[in-house]
Design an enzyme around this catalytic site. Structure first.
Site, PDB file in Angstrom:
ATOM      1  CD  GLU A   1      -2.763   1.217   2.459  1.00 37.65           C
ATOM      2  OE1 GLU A   1      -2.760   0.286   3.289  1.00 37.65           O
ATOM      3  OE2 GLU A   1      -3.480   2.222   2.563  1.00 37.65           O
TER       4      GLU A   1
ATOM      5  NE  ARG B   1       3.757  -7.661  10.422  1.00 36.43           N
ATOM      6  CZ  ARG B   1       3.107  -6.974   9.484  1.00 36.43           C
ATOM      7  NH1 ARG B   1       2.061  -7.484   8.883  1.00 36.43           N
ATOM      8  NH2 ARG B   1       3.496  -5.762   9.159  1.00 36.43           N
TER       9      ARG B   1
ATOM     10  CE  LYS C   1       3.115   0.191   4.875  1.00 36.85           C
ATOM     11  NZ  LYS C   1       2.568   0.027   3.533  1.00 36.85           N
TER      12      LYS C   1
HETATM   13  P1  ATP Z   1       2.715  -2.196   7.978  1.00 35.62           P
HETATM   14  O1  ATP Z   1       1.938  -2.930   9.010  1.00 35.62           O
HETATM   15  O2  ATP Z   1       4.160  -2.033   8.308  1.00 35.62           O
HETATM   16  O3  ATP Z   1       2.087  -0.931   7.539  1.00 35.62           O
HETATM   17  P2  ATP Z   1       1.544  -3.575   5.835  1.00 35.62           P
HETATM   18  O4  ATP Z   1       1.409  -5.049   5.887  1.00 35.62           O
HETATM   19  O5  ATP Z   1       0.355  -2.742   6.067  1.00 35.62           O
HETATM   20  O6  ATP Z   1       2.753  -3.165   6.750  1.00 35.62           O
HETATM   21  P3  ATP Z   1       1.687  -3.370   3.020  1.00 35.62           P
HETATM   22  O7  ATP Z   1       2.163  -2.239   2.222  1.00 35.62           O
HETATM   23  O8  ATP Z   1       0.249  -3.684   3.011  1.00 35.62           O
HETATM   24  O9  ATP Z   1       2.195  -3.131   4.500  1.00 35.62           O
HETATM   25  O10 ATP Z   1       2.539  -4.677   2.722  1.00 35.62           O
HETATM   26  C1  ATP Z   1       2.930  -5.124   1.448  1.00 35.62           C
HETATM   27  C2  ATP Z   1       3.349  -6.561   1.565  1.00 35.62           C
HETATM   28  O11 ATP Z   1       4.455  -6.672   2.451  1.00 35.62           O
HETATM   29  C3  ATP Z   1       2.239  -7.405   2.130  1.00 35.62           C
HETATM   30  O12 ATP Z   1       2.156  -8.600   1.385  1.00 35.62           O
HETATM   31  C4  ATP Z   1       2.645  -7.652   3.540  1.00 35.62           C
HETATM   32  O13 ATP Z   1       2.175  -8.848   4.004  1.00 35.62           O
HETATM   33  C5  ATP Z   1       4.174  -7.619   3.440  1.00 35.62           C
HETATM   34  N1  ATP Z   1       4.768  -7.205   4.709  1.00 35.62           N
HETATM   35  C6  ATP Z   1       4.530  -6.087   5.402  1.00 35.62           C
HETATM   36  N2  ATP Z   1       5.202  -6.057   6.563  1.00 35.62           N
HETATM   37  C7  ATP Z   1       5.907  -7.211   6.601  1.00 35.62           C
HETATM   38  C8  ATP Z   1       6.809  -7.795   7.544  1.00 35.62           C
HETATM   39  N3  ATP Z   1       7.117  -7.173   8.689  1.00 35.62           N
HETATM   40  N4  ATP Z   1       7.340  -8.987   7.243  1.00 35.62           N
HETATM   41  C9  ATP Z   1       7.035  -9.609   6.099  1.00 35.62           C
HETATM   42  N5  ATP Z   1       6.200  -9.130   5.169  1.00 35.62           N
HETATM   43  C10 ATP Z   1       5.635  -7.951   5.409  1.00 35.62           C
HETATM   44 MG    MG Z   2      -1.373  -2.610   4.955  1.00 38.43          MG
END
Ligand code: ATP
Ligand code: MG
Length: 575
Positions: A50, A274, A284
């Site tokens: 995102e 994760r 984020k």
């Molecule tokens: P955050 O919680 O840090 O905002 P998010 O999951 O909302 O992270 P996205 O931009 O939606 O962030 O994530 C893009 C991809 O990266 C998704 O497939 C998500 O599962 C993966 N991802 C995000 N954070 C991690 C992590 N800490 N370890 C592994 N994969 C991750």
């Molecule tokens: Mg997200």
């Protein structure tokens, strides 16, 4: 691939095909099962960030996994921006994400945006309404939550659940046309308000949000929810394996329900743990807070766990990929010691970074028997780990700087650096012996007086004299002043998210996470270009920062030569 080669019978330790397949991680096992069963005939993955912030090291794990699987199985991986939440998304983030993925060394098959599919998603929603599988609901957000029930109690049906298809079509069209206020209505899937899986209790597909979108502008005032957008986007792109993190495990039945209700290609969702790292935060939202509250200099502050921060800190893409490979993928959440990440960059830079000499805490050293005005060039090896790395010439003279800490007026027997009455080798140059010191009024040593032993020049001296210690040095008149930023961990504690009542992660910031000093460096260092990584001998790995000017180089400490945090913490100091 050497699948066709039989394992060598003479070599018991050679991995047979059997042990090789036993080493597949659980995602690879699932992929190979589906391929063997004919569910899919290839591997298509995607990385779906995102664009609401910069990528962090956790995303690197997902990137390495998705792009890595596509490569391993001869498939493809798309980069798709999951841009369904206009209020938090910006083009700046889109650009930074593309830059980071490329920098990590990956090339996407297609660049896509979930917003490309808004029209298709709308049409599909209409189809579900027609099929009696979706309805417009007038409950407020709070009421919706209340009607949903709890883990132990079933939910209640919305009073609007049995609206006629015609009424639903009309209301949904008017939602799209902008007739209703934000939050006043939603479109929901008609599934099961008593499902033990709360996600299936008539999940919201669309919400009303009169917000400007970074790509579609003001064309839409209804936006799809994650669950409604994600699987359908995967399906449209022909993704076969939709890899996501564990918190989406209970969304999988919904993912499949939508694909089946629409009778469209149904990718397999696979969840993995994760990445969590010690001494940092990874969400984020929290990283954004650090940036907005100016706790750091920006998303690319070298102390941030963002890809851009790690890049600026001096991490190499190889080291991050190696780290991700080393930690592997698992089905259970755990926290990885940040030392593993630091070791990965150490290990890589040890192989590729040229050695240079720089003195961080200089004290003057005079060779009292050195011929006045003489300068010699000594030959120093650039990288002992890399035979192709060659050598360089370093100027040597009678006035030098060494580290204050490499000298003791009185020292224990095991102190193998320089002490009064003792000798030490100067790297790539001569053995010297200290006979006296000059002190200031406070008793602080301001000059060390030594003689050099002319027969001991490295590589060419006739003497076979040996000393136990070798220290680094720079020639006073040739040394360049460089700014050195010594970074430490951004947080003082292993888990900044866990705190006593009333504490937040901000209470655990390390007040000493940056220390700026001026160091004396050998002349070659003053010419290094931005991004150049070197090992300052005996100190650590450093990179030329983008704040450098032609007059003065700025160096970031990437990582020390070994992990010293544990010791320092035990001693309660951070030097
Ligand atoms: P955050 O919680 O840090 O905002 P998010 O999951 O909302 O992270 P996205 O931009 O939606 O962030 O994530 C893009 C991809 O990266 C998704 O497939 C998500 O599962 C993966 N991802 C995000 N954070 C991690 C992590 N800490 N370890 C592994 N994969 C991750
Ligand atoms: Mg997200």
């Amino acid at each position: 691939m050497n699948d066709s080669l039989p394992p060598s019978p003479s070599d018991e330790t050679a991995p047979s095909n059997e042990t090789a397949s036993a080493k597949l991680n659980f995602v690879e096992q699932a992929i190979e099962r589906d391929l063997a069963a004919g569910r899919f005939d290839g591997v298509a993955t995607r990385f779906p960030p995102e664009p609401n912030g910069y990528l962090h090291i956790g995303h690197a794990k997902s990137i390495c996994l998705n792009f890595g699987l596509a490569k391993k199985y001869g498939g493809s991986c798309n980069l798709r921006f999951d841009d369904t939440n206009p209020t938090k998304e910006e083009t700046e983030y889109v650009d930074s994400i593309m830059e980071d993925v490329r920098w990590l060394g990956f090339t996407w098959n297609e660049l896509r945006y979930a917003s490309d599919y808004f029209e298709q998603l709308y049409d599909w929603a209409v189809q579900l309404i027609r099929d009696g599988k979706a309805y417009v609901c007038d409950l407020t957000g709070e009421q919706t939550r209340e009607y949903r029930g709890t883990v132990t109690e079933p939910g209640r049906n919305s009073p609007n659940r049995d609206r006629s298809v015609e009424e639903n079509l009309d209301l949904f069209a008017r939602m799209k046309a902008g007739e209703f206020k934000d939050g006043s209505r939603t479109l929901r899937a008609k599934i099961d308000m008593a499902s033990p899986n709360m996600i299936l209790r008539d999940p919201v597909m669309y919400r009303i949000m009169h917000a400007h979108h970074h790509r579609t502008g003001d064309a839409w005032c209804i936006y799809p929810m994650y669950d409604w957008a994600h699987g359908q986007s995967d399906s449209l792109e022909g993704i076969t394996f939709s890899i996501c993190t564990l918190e989406f495990e209970n969304h999988r039945p919904l993912y499949d329900w939508f694909c089946q209700a629409l009778k469209i290609h149904n990718p397999r969702q696979i969840e993995f743990a994760r990445l969590n790292l010690t001494y940092t935060v990874m969400s984020k939202r929290k990283l954004l807070q650090l940036v907005q509250e100016k706790r750091v200099s920006g998303w690319d502050d070298p102390r941030m766990p963002t890809i851009s921060g790690l890049r600026r800190r001096g991490y190499t893409p190889e080291s991050i990929r190696n780290f991700c490979a080393e930690i592997g993928v698992a089905k259970f959440n755990s926290t990885i010691d940040v030392v593993k990440l630091e070791n990965a960059v150490r290990e890589h830079l040890n192989r590729v970074a040229d050695r240079r000499m720089a003195v961080l805490d200089p004290v003057k050293l005079t060779l009292t028997n050195w011929p006045e005005g003489r300068v010699e060039m000594v030959e120093a090896v650039n990288n002992p780990e890399d035979p192709a790395g060659g050598t360089r010439q370093v100027p040597f003279s009678g006035t030098l700087y060494i580290e204050r800490d490499d000298f003791r007026e009185e020292a224990p027997r095991k102190f193998f650096r320089l002490k009064k009455g003792g000798g030490v080798r100067l790297r790539a140059a001569y053995i010297i012996d200290c006979h006296d010191v000059v002190k200031d009024a406070d008793g602080k040593v301001v000059e060390i007086l030594c003689t050099y032993d002319p027969e001991t020049r490295s590589g060419s001296g006739s003497s076979d004299r040996k000393v136990k210690g070798t220290i680094h040095w720079v020639s006073g008149e040739h040394a360049a002043d460089v700014e050195v930023r010594l970074y430490d961990r951004l947080f003082r504690v292993e888990n900044p998210d866990a705190g006593a009542e009333g504490e937040t992660f901000l209470d655990h910031l390390n007040p000493d996470s940056i220390q700026t000093i001026t160091a004396k460096a050998e002349p070659a260092v003053a010419e290094a270009e931005v991004g150049t990584r070197v090992q300052f001998e005996r100190i650590g790995y450093f990179v030329v920062d983008s704040d450098s000017s032609p007059e003065q180089r700025v160096f970031n400490r990437i990582v020390g030569l070994r992990d010293t945090w544990g010791n320092m913490e035990a001693k309660g100091r951070a030097d």
